[in-house]
Design a protein around this motif. Structure first.
Motif, mmCIF file in Angstrom:
data_model
loop_
_atom_site.group_PDB
_atom_site.id
_atom_site.type_symbol
_atom_site.label_atom_id
_atom_site.label_comp_id
_atom_site.label_asym_id
_atom_site.label_seq_id
_atom_site.Cartn_x
_atom_site.Cartn_y
_atom_site.Cartn_z
ATOM 1 N N PHE A 116 0.734 -0.995 -0.130
ATOM 2 C CA PHE A 116 0.054 -0.157 -0.092
ATOM 3 C C PHE A 116 0.843 1.465 -0.056
ATOM 4 O O PHE A 116 0.444 2.379 -0.572
ATOM 5 N N ALA A 117 1.802 1.156 0.623
ATOM 6 C CA ALA A 117 3.118 2.529 0.573
ATOM 7 C C ALA A 117 3.500 2.807 -0.755
ATOM 8 O O ALA A 117 3.784 3.699 -0.952
ATOM 9 N N SER A 118 3.395 1.795 -1.496
ATOM 10 C CA SER A 118 4.058 1.721 -2.941
ATOM 11 C C SER A 118 3.079 2.150 -3.950
ATOM 12 O O SER A 118 3.332 2.376 -4.995
ATOM 13 N N VAL A 119 1.816 2.132 -3.651
ATOM 14 C CA VAL A 119 0.534 2.557 -4.555
ATOM 15 C C VAL A 119 0.837 4.002 -5.417
ATOM 16 O O VAL A 119 0.791 3.804 -6.667
ATOM 17 N N GLY A 177 -0.291 6.507 -11.363
ATOM 18 C CA GLY A 177 -0.410 7.674 -11.880
ATOM 19 C C GLY A 177 -1.668 8.465 -11.949
ATOM 20 O O GLY A 177 -1.642 9.767 -12.148
ATOM 21 N N ASP A 178 -2.712 7.773 -11.778
ATOM 22 C CA ASP A 178 -4.164 8.279 -11.778
ATOM 23 C C ASP A 178 -4.499 8.877 -10.579
ATOM 24 O O ASP A 178 -4.789 8.270 -9.633
ATOM 25 N N SER A 179 -4.672 10.304 -10.617
ATOM 26 C CA SER A 179 -5.019 10.804 -9.474
ATOM 27 C C SER A 179 -6.238 10.573 -8.877
ATOM 28 O O SER A 179 -6.692 10.601 -7.477
ATOM 29 N N TYR A 180 -7.301 10.256 -9.975
ATOM 30 C CA TYR A 180 -8.941 9.684 -9.351
ATOM 31 C C TYR A 180 -8.474 8.364 -8.639
ATOM 32 O O TYR A 180 -9.203 8.228 -7.626
ATOM 33 N N PHE A 181 -7.505 7.712 -9.140
ATOM 34 C CA PHE A 181 -7.300 6.183 -8.380
ATOM 35 C C PHE A 181 -6.995 6.481 -6.913
ATOM 36 O O PHE A 181 -7.533 5.815 -5.861
ATOM 37 N N LEU A 182 -6.157 7.317 -6.717
ATOM 38 C CA LEU A 182 -5.753 7.806 -5.531
ATOM 39 C C LEU A 182 -6.609 8.454 -4.495
ATOM 40 O O LEU A 182 -6.799 8.089 -3.541
ATOM 41 N N HIS A 183 -7.609 9.210 -5.293
ATOM 42 C CA HIS A 183 -8.550 9.832 -4.588
ATOM 43 C C HIS A 183 -9.697 8.482 -4.078
ATOM 44 O O HIS A 183 -10.021 8.725 -2.646
ATOM 45 N N ILE A 184 -9.687 7.751 -4.897
ATOM 46 C CA ILE A 184 -10.836 6.707 -4.327
ATOM 47 C C ILE A 184 -10.044 6.063 -3.276
ATOM 48 O O ILE A 184 -10.706 5.442 -2.088
ATOM 49 N N MET A 185 -8.822 5.676 -3.336
ATOM 50 C CA MET A 185 -8.179 4.899 -2.295
ATOM 51 C C MET A 185 -8.265 5.556 -0.862
ATOM 52 O O MET A 185 -8.226 5.316 0.098
ATOM 53 N N ILE A 186 -7.851 7.203 -0.987
ATOM 54 C CA ILE A 186 -8.070 7.870 0.303
ATOM 55 C C ILE A 186 -9.287 7.680 0.720
ATOM 56 O O ILE A 186 -9.590 7.697 2.046
ATOM 57 N N LYS A 200 1.807 22.983 2.855
ATOM 58 C CA LYS A 200 0.430 22.325 3.037
ATOM 59 C C LYS A 200 0.298 21.220 2.089
ATOM 60 O O LYS A 200 0.559 21.136 1.146
ATOM 61 N N PHE A 201 -0.405 19.948 2.643
ATOM 62 C CA PHE A 201 -0.655 18.922 1.942
ATOM 63 C C PHE A 201 -2.080 19.076 1.122
ATOM 64 O O PHE A 201 -3.109 18.579 1.399
ATOM 65 N N TYR A 202 -1.834 19.632 -0.079
ATOM 66 C CA TYR A 202 -3.101 19.728 -0.950
ATOM 67 C C TYR A 202 -3.340 18.536 -2.025
ATOM 68 O O TYR A 202 -4.372 18.205 -2.128
ATOM 69 N N GLY A 203 -2.329 17.935 -2.225
ATOM 70 C CA GLY A 203 -2.354 16.770 -3.374
ATOM 71 C C GLY A 203 -3.130 15.463 -2.592
ATOM 72 O O GLY A 203 -3.154 15.161 -1.460
ATOM 73 N N GLU A 204 -3.000 14.631 -3.653
ATOM 74 C CA GLU A 204 -3.578 13.359 -3.306
ATOM 75 C C GLU A 204 -2.584 12.581 -2.593
ATOM 76 O O GLU A 204 -2.830 11.608 -1.650
ATOM 77 N N VAL A 205 -1.265 12.476 -3.041
ATOM 78 C CA VAL A 205 0.014 11.694 -2.665
ATOM 79 C C VAL A 205 0.121 11.919 -1.104
ATOM 80 O O VAL A 205 0.081 11.018 -0.204
#
Length: 344
Positions: A13-16, A21-30, A166-171
């Motif tokens: 999960f730390a390597s995801v 590279g898809d920001s929407y995929f990371l959004h769903i993961m969050i 500030k942590f704005y992004g998905e990563v």
């Protein structure tokens, strides 16, 4: 082996963010990770203590509102003994306030409902969530009501003269949620393996027998309610500072239903159950979205849940554990037969 497997899962999960590279995929993961944390908190009550909370979203929304309001409300300066000044981000103060506030209400709800047996906790929990929804909707001067709280600050770190951001992004938010999920998992694991956790399980299995050997029912159930509420409040705080806008819809009953589904499908009373159930039902709605009308989506969603529970009535994780146990029992017999065949 369990620790090695856990390390491998965490490493995966730390390597995801490295290969996704898809920001929407990371959004769903969050979002999925946030609801997994909320489901783990519900599992402490439902799975390990045997108490169904149908208003668990109240703690989730309460943590979100407290954290957002505190973050929007003040600045705090902290100075150490050698005079080095660090500006404490109000968002972290809000984060801690959200956890503490939800835990405090967990204590209050547990105190007034666990002294009387039966379904009173279910009724009180539903009423609690509905009262909070009405407060958030009508106390416009504080919560902005249906206009929503906006511009909630994201998580960030600021050391004057050295570094700030500030942590704005998905990563970065993904890693914050991942760390919170790991901490939540460890806390529940420690609680369940402790004396208090064994008492909670005993109350779930046979309350009359547990009371006969001196276990204080109210004490341990209230403790479970405090920990569960605080953890759900942490999930709500993470949600508020990631989405950065919240309204009274955060108290909708559908969120509680989602948490209950994640716990039951994954396997209530197991540590990994909410994680597995959360991953499945965190992604299924997004896989269906855009491929079918909304009515068909809900039909498929319900049919999938019914199918899983019909085939695996105890949930996915207990079924997998039983299969592995059977495989380990049968494997030596197969090895013995093979060795005899080779000898012949």
């Amino acid at each position: 082996m369990n620790k090695a497997a856990a390390c491998l899962v965490v490493a995966f999960f730390a390597s995801v963010p490295l290969w996704a590279g898809d920001s929407y995929f990371l959004h769903i993961m969050i979002i999925t990770g946030i609801f997994i944390i909320a489901s783990m908190s519900l599992n402490l009550l439902l799975g390990f203590s045997g108490q169904l909370s149908l208003g668990h979203v109240g703690f989730f929304g309460l943590g979100a509102y407290i954290s957002a309001l505190v973050s929007l409300g003040f600045e705090l300066q902290v100075t150490d003994t050698i005079g080095f000044s660090v500006a404490a981000q109000p968002v972290w103060c809000g984060f801690l306030a959200g956890i503490a506030g939800a835990g405090l209400f967990g204590w209050f709800i547990g105190k007034i409902s666990f002294k009387i047996r039966g379904a009173y906790f279910v009724i009180v929990s539903i009423s609690f969530a509905e009262v909070l929804r009405l407060v958030a909707l009508n106390w416009v001067s504080l919560t902005q009501g249906p206009m929503a709280l906006t511009n909630i600050p994201p998580f960030g770190i600021r050391i004057p003269g050295i570094w700030q951001g500030k942590f704005y992004g998905e990563v970065p938010n993904y890693y914050i949620v991942l760390c919170a999920a790991i901490v939540s998992f460890i806390v529940i694991d420690r609680v369940v393996r402790s004396r208090a956790g064994r008492a909670m399980i005993a109350l779930k299995e046979n309350e009359a027998l547990a009371v006969s050997v001196g276990i204080d029912v109210t004490r341990y159930l209230v403790l479970a309610s405090i920990i569960s509420g605080a953890m759900a409040g942490m999930a709500g705080s993470l949600y508020a500072h990631y989405i950065r806008i919240i309204d009274p819809d955060i108290f909708d009953f559908i969120y509680t239903v989602t948490m209950v589904i994640m716990v039951i499908v994954g396997g209530k009373g197991t540590l990994a159950g909410p994680v597995v159930g959360g991953l499945i039902f965190g992604f299924v709605p997004d896989l269906l979205r855009g491929n079918a009308p909304p009515q068909v989506q809900w039909m498929i969603y319900g049919a999938l849940m019914i199918a899983i529970l019909y085939i695996l009535p105890n949930g996915i994780v207990p079924a997998v554990e039983n299969w592995l146990r059977m495989f380990r029992a049968v494997l030596p017999a197969f090895a013995l037969l093979r060795s005899r065949k080779n000898a012949i």
